[in-house]
Design an enzyme around this catalytic site. Structure first.
Site, short mmCIF file in Angstrom:
data_model
loop_
_atom_site.label_atom_id
_atom_site.label_comp_id
_atom_site.label_asym_id
_atom_site.label_seq_id
_atom_site.Cartn_x
_atom_site.Cartn_y
_atom_site.Cartn_z
N THR A 170 15.58 -18.21 -59.40
CA THR A 170 16.56 -19.27 -59.10
C THR A 170 17.36 -19.67 -60.34
O THR A 170 16.85 -19.66 -61.47
CB THR A 170 15.88 -20.52 -58.51
OG1 THR A 170 16.84 -21.59 -58.47
CG2 THR A 170 14.68 -20.98 -59.32
N GLN A 171 18.63 -20.05 -60.11
CA GLN A 171 19.46 -20.54 -61.22
C GLN A 171 19.04 -21.95 -61.64
O GLN A 171 19.47 -22.45 -62.68
CB GLN A 171 20.93 -20.55 -60.79
CG GLN A 171 21.51 -19.16 -60.64
CD GLN A 171 22.93 -19.13 -60.09
OE1 GLN A 171 23.65 -20.12 -60.16
NE2 GLN A 171 23.32 -18.01 -59.54
N CYS A 172 18.25 -22.63 -60.82
CA CYS A 172 17.77 -23.98 -61.20
C CYS A 172 16.74 -23.86 -62.31
O CYS A 172 15.93 -22.94 -62.32
CB CYS A 172 17.09 -24.66 -60.01
SG CYS A 172 18.20 -24.96 -58.64
N ASP A 206 20.19 -13.40 -88.24
CA ASP A 206 20.52 -14.43 -87.26
C ASP A 206 19.93 -13.94 -85.94
O ASP A 206 20.02 -12.75 -85.62
CB ASP A 206 22.05 -14.53 -87.16
CG ASP A 206 22.48 -15.69 -86.29
OD1 ASP A 206 23.08 -16.63 -86.83
OD2 ASP A 206 22.23 -15.66 -85.06
N SER A 207 19.34 -14.82 -85.17
CA SER A 207 18.63 -14.33 -83.98
C SER A 207 19.56 -13.80 -82.89
O SER A 207 19.10 -13.18 -81.94
CB SER A 207 17.68 -15.39 -83.43
OG SER A 207 18.36 -16.34 -82.66
N SER A 208 20.86 -13.99 -83.04
CA SER A 208 21.79 -13.36 -82.09
C SER A 208 21.73 -11.84 -82.24
O SER A 208 22.14 -11.11 -81.34
CB SER A 208 23.23 -13.82 -82.35
OG SER A 208 23.26 -15.21 -82.46
N THR A 260 12.41 -22.49 -72.80
CA THR A 260 13.81 -22.07 -72.82
C THR A 260 14.59 -22.99 -73.75
O THR A 260 14.24 -24.15 -73.91
CB THR A 260 14.33 -22.09 -71.35
OG1 THR A 260 15.45 -21.26 -71.27
CG2 THR A 260 14.68 -23.46 -70.85
N ASP A 294 18.43 -19.38 -81.17
CA ASP A 294 19.27 -18.86 -80.08
C ASP A 294 18.53 -17.92 -79.13
O ASP A 294 18.72 -17.98 -77.92
CB ASP A 294 20.51 -18.17 -80.65
CG ASP A 294 21.48 -19.17 -81.28
OD1 ASP A 294 21.33 -20.38 -81.02
OD2 ASP A 294 22.39 -18.74 -82.03
N THR A 344 18.39 -20.22 -88.64
CA THR A 344 18.82 -21.37 -89.44
C THR A 344 17.71 -21.88 -90.35
O THR A 344 17.97 -22.31 -91.47
CB THR A 344 19.27 -22.50 -88.48
OG1 THR A 344 20.33 -21.97 -87.69
CG2 THR A 344 19.78 -23.71 -89.23
N1 ASP Z 1 22.29 -18.75 -84.88
C1 ASP Z 1 21.02 -19.25 -85.31
C2 ASP Z 1 19.97 -18.24 -84.91
O1 ASP Z 1 19.55 -18.23 -83.77
C3 ASP Z 1 20.75 -20.58 -84.71
C4 ASP Z 1 19.44 -21.20 -85.08
O2 ASP Z 1 18.59 -20.66 -85.74
O3 ASP Z 1 19.23 -22.34 -84.64
O4 ASP Z 1 19.55 -17.45 -85.71
#
Ligand code: ASP
Length: 365
Positions: free
Chosen positions: A294-296, A74-76, A183, A107, A30
């Protein structure tokens, strides 16, 4: 030349010499995007448009240069190949710059930043990841503040003239976190990241306050060493009430699987079902390394506390203590890539901190 002129020229020369050089690597996210006013959709800006939104970057006392990835993503869509590109960009430019800022989508930032913390051994210069929740061109955007402060953090030096934070870090909103402790916690607020099991390394208010006692400093004169082999034969297995044997076995019987992040309850507990214990034991006996996480968000695995966790110990599962999932997964990927077939060595390295990613309590085994 009169004496005043000489002094002024010396001052200009000294300033020039002392000017820190920072390389800003743009990967996407973003922070690098602008809105298309016709369609309303966000798309990556070209570098000149991006620079025009943050002219302050080039107006301060830091010499900033930019290295954009092509295309910006996009980092996805980030993959280990991109981590290798980022680590290589740092290594190739290591001598030329005093520090690095990596612009990245939020992300998967904590995965990439954690991966780089393991890939860049003996790092002695700052590598600061940052991004933003709103695109750079939007009036209320957090992009400018995050970027400018990240550059300042990357350029900061201590009173011996050494880099203040020679680690891979994430800077967001007002906090600098160790990368492999951070995180993403919020998809809405500007305060998007946290480090639940380790305090922030610096806070930016009117002044930037560095917590030098929390920062890791490398041993002197060790050359940077990059680990560029990443192995993706890993999986995350998250337990939940009602999880059945078929699902667990489907994961553990994945062809070529080498490591599993086992996400357990509370202080590292799992159901006491015999089939689960048996499936895990068979997997560890086949050489698959299973680490208990752990999930915590806060706190640590302690497999000595409850009977249900002792079963995991008996099945050959090792403790991940207070590590994050992102750090554990990327640590495994780097170790399996670097030391193929050396199961005992990898198991050992997974049970100790190698770059500040976890706190091992010797009483908790
Ligand atoms: N979808 C975007 C990404 O991770 C979200 C962001 O940058 O905040 O590339």
């Amino acid at each position: 030349m009169d004496i005043l002129k000489k002094i002024r020229n010396f001052a200009v020369f000294f300033c020039f010499c002392a000017m820190k050089r920072i390389l800003v690597i743009l990967t996407g996210g973003t922070i690098t995007m602008v809105r298309n006013h016709e369609t309303g959709a966000l798309h990556p800006a070209d570098v000149d448009t991006f620079k025009a939104f943050v002219p302050e970057m080039f107006a301060g006392n830091v010499d900033v240069e930019m290295l954009p990835f092509n295309p910006l993503i996009d980092s996805s869509d980030i993959s280990p190949e991109n981590w290798v590109r980022m680590a290589t960009a740092v290594a190739d430019n290591y001598r030329k710059y005093d520090g690095f800022v990596i612009l990245h989508g939020t992300d998967t930032m904590s995965y990439s930043a954690s991966a780089l913390s393991f890939m860049l051994e003996n790092l002695a210069k700052p590598v600061v990841f940052t991004g933003s929740q709103l695109p750079v061109g939007v009036l209320r955007s957090d992009a400018k503040e995050n970027l400018l402060t990240a550059i300042e953090m990357a350029a900061a030096e201590d009173n011996r003239g050494k880099p203040m934070v020679p680690e891979v870090t994430i800077y967001f909103e007002d906090s600098l976190f160790r990368a492999n402790r951070a995180t993403k916690k919020n998809a809405e607020h500007f305060e998007a990241f946290d480090s639940y099991n380790y305090p922030s390394l610096a806070k930016a208010g009117v002044h930037i306050q560095f917590r030098e006692n929390l920062i890791r400093y490398p041993e002197d004169n060790m050359p940077l060493f990059t680990h560029l082999k990443i192995c993706t034969d890993v999986a995350i297995l998250k337990l939940f009430p009602g999880i059945n044997e078929q699902v667990v076995r489907a994961v553990l019987n994945t062809k070529g699987l080498k490591g599993v992040v086992l996400e357990t309850y509370g202080s590292g507990n799992a159901p006491s079902a015999q089939w689960l214990y048996k499936a895990l034991k068979e997997a560890t006996e086949r050489g698959i390394i299973i680490v208990n996480k752990t999930q915590c968000s806060m706190g640590s695995v302690d497999m000595g506390q409850y009977e249900v966790a002792r079963n995991l110990l008996k099945a050959g599962v090792i403790s991940g203590y207070d590590i994050t999932t992102e750090a554990l997964l990327t640590k495994m990927m780097t170790l399996f890539g670097e030391f193929p077939g050396q199961t005992d060595k990898i198991k050992h390295l997974l049970s100790i901190p190698i770059c500040g990613e976890m706190t091992v309590d010797v009483l908790r085994q």
